[in-house]
Design a protein around this motif. Structure first.
Motif, PDB file in Angstrom:
ATOM      1  N   LYS A  59     124.050  -6.461 -76.003  1.00  0.00           N
ATOM      2  CA  LYS A  59     124.533  -5.194 -75.443  1.00  0.00           C
ATOM      3  C   LYS A  59     123.508  -4.501 -74.559  1.00  0.00           C
ATOM      4  N   PHE A  60     122.221  -4.812 -74.749  1.00  0.00           N
ATOM      5  CA  PHE A  60     121.156  -4.128 -74.008  1.00  0.00           C
ATOM      6  C   PHE A  60     119.954  -5.047 -73.843  1.00  0.00           C
ATOM      7  N   SER A  61     119.332  -4.970 -72.659  1.00  0.00           N
ATOM      8  CA  SER A  61     118.075  -5.698 -72.418  1.00  0.00           C
ATOM      9  C   SER A  61     117.165  -4.887 -71.512  1.00  0.00           C
ATOM     10  N   VAL A  62     115.879  -4.985 -71.807  1.00  0.00           N
ATOM     11  CA  VAL A  62     114.836  -4.529 -70.902  1.00  0.00           C
ATOM     12  C   VAL A  62     114.462  -5.737 -70.057  1.00  0.00           C
ATOM     13  N   LEU A  63     114.335  -5.558 -68.757  1.00  0.00           N
ATOM     14  CA  LEU A  63     113.884  -6.614 -67.847  1.00  0.00           C
ATOM     15  C   LEU A  63     112.647  -6.084 -67.130  1.00  0.00           C
ATOM     16  N   ALA A  64     111.499  -6.728 -67.333  1.00  0.00           N
ATOM     17  CA  ALA A  64     110.244  -6.255 -66.756  1.00  0.00           C
ATOM     18  C   ALA A  64     109.774  -7.189 -65.650  1.00  0.00           C
ATOM     19  N   PHE A  65     109.415  -6.591 -64.527  1.00  0.00           N
ATOM     20  CA  PHE A  65     108.974  -7.317 -63.341  1.00  0.00           C
ATOM     21  C   PHE A  65     107.555  -6.884 -62.979  1.00  0.00           C
ATOM     22  N   PRO A  66     106.545  -7.659 -63.371  1.00  0.00           N
ATOM     23  CA  PRO A  66     105.174  -7.314 -63.018  1.00  0.00           C
ATOM     24  C   PRO A  66     104.997  -7.206 -61.497  1.00  0.00           C
ATOM     25  N   CYS A  67     104.153  -6.256 -61.107  1.00  0.00           N
ATOM     26  CA  CYS A  67     103.928  -5.992 -59.689  1.00  0.00           C
ATOM     27  C   CYS A  67     102.479  -5.553 -59.498  1.00  0.00           C
ATOM     28  N   ASP A  68     101.840  -6.063 -58.456  1.00  0.00           N
ATOM     29  CA  ASP A  68     100.431  -5.756 -58.190  1.00  0.00           C
ATOM     30  C   ASP A  68     100.258  -4.856 -56.963  1.00  0.00           C
ATOM     31  N   GLN A  69     101.316  -4.170 -56.550  1.00  0.00           N
ATOM     32  CA  GLN A  69     101.263  -3.378 -55.326  1.00  0.00           C
ATOM     33  C   GLN A  69     100.634  -1.995 -55.487  1.00  0.00           C
ATOM     34  N   PHE A  70     100.409  -1.551 -56.705  1.00  0.00           N
ATOM     35  CA  PHE A  70      99.924  -0.197 -56.923  1.00  0.00           C
ATOM     36  C   PHE A  70      98.546  -0.256 -57.557  1.00  0.00           C
ATOM     37  N   GLY A  71      97.527  -0.057 -56.755  1.00  0.00           N
ATOM     38  CA  GLY A  71      96.160  -0.052 -57.234  1.00  0.00           C
ATOM     39  C   GLY A  71      95.688  -1.389 -57.782  1.00  0.00           C
ATOM     40  N   GLN A  72      96.346  -2.469 -57.404  1.00  0.00           N
ATOM     41  CA  GLN A  72      96.003  -3.811 -57.891  1.00  0.00           C
ATOM     42  C   GLN A  72      95.841  -3.799 -59.416  1.00  0.00           C
ATOM     43  N   GLN A  73      96.819  -3.179 -60.087  1.00  0.00           N
ATOM     44  CA  GLN A  73      96.762  -3.023 -61.534  1.00  0.00           C
ATOM     45  C   GLN A  73      97.470  -4.147 -62.293  1.00  0.00           C
ATOM     46  N   GLU A  74      97.892  -5.186 -61.565  1.00  0.00           N
ATOM     47  CA  GLU A  74      98.463  -6.378 -62.198  1.00  0.00           C
ATOM     48  C   GLU A  74      97.856  -7.606 -61.536  1.00  0.00           C
ATOM     49  N   PRO A  75      96.539  -7.823 -61.749  1.00  0.00           N
ATOM     50  CA  PRO A  75      95.843  -8.894 -61.032  1.00  0.00           C
ATOM     51  C   PRO A  75      96.052 -10.294 -61.605  1.00  0.00           C
ATOM     52  N   SER A 119     108.533 -13.316 -63.112  1.00  0.00           N
ATOM     53  CA  SER A 119     107.393 -13.593 -62.239  1.00  0.00           C
ATOM     54  C   SER A 119     107.015 -12.355 -61.454  1.00  0.00           C
ATOM     55  N   LYS A 120     105.737 -12.256 -61.154  1.00  0.00           N
ATOM     56  CA  LYS A 120     105.213 -11.127 -60.400  1.00  0.00           C
ATOM     57  C   LYS A 120     105.911 -11.065 -59.039  1.00  0.00           C
ATOM     58  N   ILE A 121     106.289  -9.853 -58.664  1.00  0.00           N
ATOM     59  CA  ILE A 121     107.025  -9.641 -57.416  1.00  0.00           C
ATOM     60  C   ILE A 121     106.416  -8.469 -56.649  1.00  0.00           C
ATOM     61  N   GLU A 122     106.929  -8.276 -55.436  1.00  0.00           N
ATOM     62  CA  GLU A 122     106.673  -7.048 -54.683  1.00  0.00           C
ATOM     63  C   GLU A 122     107.943  -6.207 -54.739  1.00  0.00           C
ATOM     64  N   ALA A 146     114.714  11.468 -56.140  1.00  0.00           N
ATOM     65  CA  ALA A 146     115.278  12.815 -56.024  1.00  0.00           C
ATOM     66  C   ALA A 146     114.941  13.445 -54.673  1.00  0.00           C
ATOM     67  N   SER A 147     113.791  13.066 -54.093  1.00  0.00           N
ATOM     68  CA  SER A 147     113.400  13.623 -52.799  1.00  0.00           C
ATOM     69  C   SER A 147     113.964  12.814 -51.632  1.00  0.00           C
ATOM     70  N   GLY A 148     114.786  11.811 -51.928  1.00  0.00           N
ATOM     71  CA  GLY A 148     115.454  11.059 -50.874  1.00  0.00           C
ATOM     72  C   GLY A 148     114.730   9.815 -50.405  1.00  0.00           C
ATOM     73  N   HIS A 149     113.561   9.535 -50.964  1.00  0.00           N
ATOM     74  CA  HIS A 149     112.828   8.322 -50.585  1.00  0.00           C
ATOM     75  C   HIS A 149     113.371   7.146 -51.383  1.00  0.00           C
ATOM     76  N   SER A 150     113.243   5.958 -50.822  1.00  0.00           N
ATOM     77  CA  SER A 150     113.725   4.799 -51.562  1.00  0.00           C
ATOM     78  C   SER A 150     112.600   4.001 -52.202  1.00  0.00           C
ATOM     79  N   ASN A 151     111.396   4.077 -51.663  1.00  0.00           N
ATOM     80  CA  ASN A 151     110.322   3.235 -52.176  1.00  0.00           C
ATOM     81  C   ASN A 151     109.971   3.550 -53.621  1.00  0.00           C
ATOM     82  N   ILE A 152     109.521   2.516 -54.314  1.00  0.00           N
ATOM     83  CA  ILE A 152     108.989   2.675 -55.662  1.00  0.00           C
ATOM     84  C   ILE A 152     107.655   3.401 -55.513  1.00  0.00           C
ATOM     85  N   ARG A 153     107.420   4.392 -56.371  1.00  0.00           N
ATOM     86  CA  ARG A 153     106.229   5.229 -56.239  1.00  0.00           C
ATOM     87  C   ARG A 153     105.024   4.692 -56.998  1.00  0.00           C
ATOM     88  N   TRP A 154     105.261   4.008 -58.138  1.00  0.00           N
ATOM     89  CA  TRP A 154     104.144   3.538 -58.950  1.00  0.00           C
ATOM     90  C   TRP A 154     104.682   2.566 -59.986  1.00  0.00           C
TER      91      TRP A 154
END
Length: 168
Positions: free
Chosen positions: A62-78, A100-103, A123-131
């Motif tokens: 009925k429910f799943s968490v799906l996690a996508f590692p990303c290294d685009q913010f401060g290189q915090q997923e090296p 797998s790690k993605i952008e 909420a401010s109308g931007h589409s990009n992921i912030r962090w």
């Protein structure tokens, strides 16, 4: 009935195997971009607890968490995918699906994240992921219904998620 475009997308799990998101049809999903060296990294523990509580209450499909590692913010997923998997399992006991790690931003953004961002801008109308640890909630029909900022605790979304799981 028209199928959600989300279900047409494929991703690679953390071991490099292709996964179609149609495999999650009928489930409420919490999709999150994650990182191992971020101030929000302890949210892995909350995500695991959230998945355990909701699956115990409603059932495993009925429910799943799906996690996508990303290294685009401060290189915090090296790390490599195998290092990320080992870290998440040993440090936080993560049992939910890791991919797998993605952008998530820019010209190399994964099709999944292009879809999520287009469906619900900030909420401010931007589409990009912030962090790291920005969250998207997807209902049982594959519709992106909510976007939560990185600082929002996954556990704070539990009531909303439970309501979606209970909807017919």
């Amino acid at each position: 009935m028209k199928t959600s475009p989300l279900y047409d997308l494929s991703v690679s799990d953390i071991q490099g195997k292709p996964v179609t998101l149609a495999d999650y049809r009928g489930q409420v999903l919490l999709i999150v971009n994650s990182a191992s060296e971020c101030d929000y990294t302890p949210q892995y523990q909350e995500l695991e607890l959230l998945q355990q509580q909701l699956q115990q209450r409603f059932g495993p499909n009925k429910f799943s968490v799906l996690a996508f590692p990303c290294d685009q913010f401060g290189q915090q997923e090296p790390g490599s995918d195998s290092e990320i998997l080992q870290f998440c399992q040993s440090r936080y006991g993560v049992s939910f699906p890791l991919f797998s790690k993605i952008e998530v931003n820019g010209p190399q953004a994964s099709p999944l994240y292009r879809h999520l961002k287009q469906a619900i801008p900030t909420a401010s109308g931007h589409s990009n992921i912030r962090w790291n640890f920005e969250k998207f909630i997807v209902d049982k029909k594959g519709r992106v219904v909510k976007r939560a900022p990185p600082a929002r605790s996954p556990l704070a979304l539990q009531k909303h998620l439970a309501g979606l799981i209970q909807q017919r």
